[in-house]
Design an enzyme around this catalytic site. Structure first.
Site, mmCIF file in Angstrom:
data_model
loop_
_atom_site.group_PDB
_atom_site.id
_atom_site.type_symbol
_atom_site.label_atom_id
_atom_site.label_comp_id
_atom_site.label_asym_id
_atom_site.label_seq_id
_atom_site.Cartn_x
_atom_site.Cartn_y
_atom_site.Cartn_z
ATOM 1 C CD GLU A 75 -61.441 98.709 43.093
ATOM 2 O OE1 GLU A 75 -61.800 99.680 43.774
ATOM 3 O OE2 GLU A 75 -60.906 98.846 41.958
ATOM 4 N N GLY A 114 -60.592 101.657 46.870
ATOM 5 C CA GLY A 114 -61.461 102.623 47.523
ATOM 6 C C GLY A 114 -60.805 103.971 47.724
ATOM 7 C CD GLU A 118 -64.259 102.720 44.031
ATOM 8 O OE1 GLU A 118 -65.261 102.446 43.346
ATOM 9 O OE2 GLU A 118 -63.876 102.013 44.982
ATOM 10 C CB ALA A 158 -61.625 98.890 50.960
#
Length: 257
Positions: A133, A110, A113, A65
């Site tokens: 993260e 992200g 994910e 991200a």
């Protein structure tokens, strides 16, 4: 169809969604997440029998991200950011036809994910993947805490998330994250062949198979995802989150309290 940061291309009944921000290693910002959602909706509306997700360029699937954007979010803003990421990951997980993540490089945070939300994952030999993260002072916020244990088991998932481990393609395959690992120059052909095989199967039965497989964790996954969203947002504004993201952007080791 194409947007500024996402392309949706068709080959017969197979749609390929490409995140196209190679200058940012395909990191996900607000615009990209929003248009990913639009592209997924478009592919479903056009009755794609398979949806492939990949990243532009040779270095990254989705590197993660947009940390520069996340750095100064407060808790309500982070909740909205988490909701947006969940919406896209859920759209992949609930897509009516099979989805394939063609992981062609870095897939961290992200990006990992989004790969986890797909039905199948095929990786190039140079791919690296991980829920990283923790070193930013936060936790996976787009489904990682719930979907990763489903694939690799509780112990491995805890090690990956607690330590922020980055697995090479072969190690990830051995852990259960990838179904195939192929030479970099064979990834596209391998995914094309797999997609064609899936697209040739009966569409109604395939939809039923996916819905039934997803149903096995419907109750616990829903509550788990909701808890993850709340927890993810609550970490923004903490000293660890500020330090972790500042250190990343300044290319230094974080100094947590």
């Amino acid at each position: 169809m194409s947007w500024n940061t996402v392309e949706l291309e068709w080959d017969g009944d197979v749609a390929t969604l490409t995140v196209d921000r190679p200058e940012a290693m395909n990191a996900l910002n607000v615009e990209t997440l929003e248009v990913m959602g639009e592209a997924i909706t478009e592919a479903a509306a056009e009755d794609a029998r398979v949806l492939v997700v990949t990243g532009a360029g040779d270095d990254a699937f989705i590197a993660g991200a947009d940390i520069a954007y996340m750095q100064d979010l407060d808790t309500p803003e982070a909740q909205e950011w988490g909701e947006l990421g969940h919406d896209v990951a859920d759209a992949l997980a609930e897509f009516p036809a099979p989805t394939i993540a063609a992981v062609n490089g870095y897939a961290f945070g992200g990006g990992c994910e989004m790969a986890l939300a797909c039905d199948l994952r095929v990786a190039s030999e140079s791919a690296l993947i991980g829920n990283t993260e923790i070193d930013l002072g936060i936790i996976p916020g787009w489904g990682g805490t719930q979907r990763l244990p489903e694939l690799v088991g509780d112990e491995t998932a805890r090690r990956m998330i607690f330590l922020g481990e980055r697995l090479d393609a072969q190690s990830a395959a051995e852990a259960g994250l990838f179904g195939d690992v192929v030479p970099d120059d064979e990834l596209e052909a391998t995914v094309d062949e797999l997609a064609d095989r899936l697209a040739a199967k009966p569409a109604v039965a395939m939809r039923a198979a996916k819905q039934t497989l997803n149903q096995r964790h419907e109750g616990s996954l829903t509550s788990g995802l909701a808890f993850e969203k709340r927890t993810f947002g609550s970490l923004f504004g903490t000293a660890d989150q500020r330090e972790g993201m500042a250190a990343f952007l300044e290319d230094r080791e974080p100094e947590f309290e």
